[in-house]
Scaffold this motif. Structure first.
Motif: not given
Length: 235
Positions: A88-97
């Motif tokens: 979910e984190i990457a889904l929101l900010d698009g930053r690296p895993r």
């Protein structure tokens, strides 16, 4: 490996807290742009630092989320079971895993790409609020993990881990509570930041006390309440 029809996928998403608040029509809209990915046991799904392209729901199997330090020490943050969602984190900010994801057993994943989901999210404030709640819950879990590592000794951490695994994967048998998730001693050690050797020693001690049984890598809590008592802080 089995095929999954849209009805199953729809039911799975609607059972998750993240999507429970939205209409079936909106879930169908998400499924229209979602894809499937199949992974073999032990296969890396993504690694820390990989591009954060979206999130995934587990249709089949389990997924280990963790990371490895520069010194080679591994820590497991959680095991995502069937029906769970991660990324979910990457889904929101698009930053690296921020962690590694590895398949436990053969897995089928429902993949929701950020490029498709963000336009949907902009039109669905209820889902945006629910995702914030999920992120807050994730932060609370991380805080509890740090607290356990700082304040509890190995038997306490081990007992709490077995209780959590029992709550998520436990099945009542005539002998006790069998944990139907096969994790190696290394995996167990990574979940509570200790060595495989220490895990082996603690498991043997509890087997000698007839508190647990271990068969073919599966743990049964013969005395679940006594194990839970081990997890309580000393007074």
């Amino acid at each position: 490996m089995r095929r999954f029809d849209p009805v199953f996928k729809r039911q799975l998403l609607l059972q998750h807290d993240l999507f429970r608040c939205i209409s079936g029509k909106d879930v169908d809209a998400i499924l229209a742009f979602a894809g499937e990915r199949r992974c073999k046991n032990g296969q890396t799904i993504f690694q820390k630092g990989d591009p954060g392209s979206g999130m995934m729901a587990v249709l089949l199997g389990n997924v280990r989320i963790g990371t490895v330090s520069e010194s080679g020490k591994e820590i497991v943050f959680k095991v995502v079971e069937t029906g769970g969602i991660f990324g979910e984190i990457a889904l929101l900010d698009g930053r690296p895993r921020t962690a590694d994801a590895t398949a436990i057993g053969d897995c089928v994943l429902l993949v929701i790409e950020r490029r498709d989901f963000v336009p949907f999210l902009e039109k669905s404030p209820q889902v945006a609020i629910k995702m914030l709640e999920v992120m807050c819950d994730r932060l609370r879990q991380t805080s509890l993990l740090v607290e356990d590592l700082a304040l509890l000794d190995l038997p306490q951490r081990m007992a709490r881990l077995l209780v959590r695994l029992g709550a998520s994967y436990g099945r009542r048998t005539r002998d006790g509570l069998r944990i139907d998730l096969k994790l190696s001693q290394k995996d167990l050690g990574n979940l509570i930041a200790t060595s495989r050797e220490s895990i082996n020693k603690q498991l043997r001690a509890w087997q000698d006390e007839e508190l647990i049984a271990v068969e073919n890598g599966y743990i049964t809590l013969l005395q679940p309440q006594q194990i839970a008592d081990y997890g309580q802080p000393a007074r």
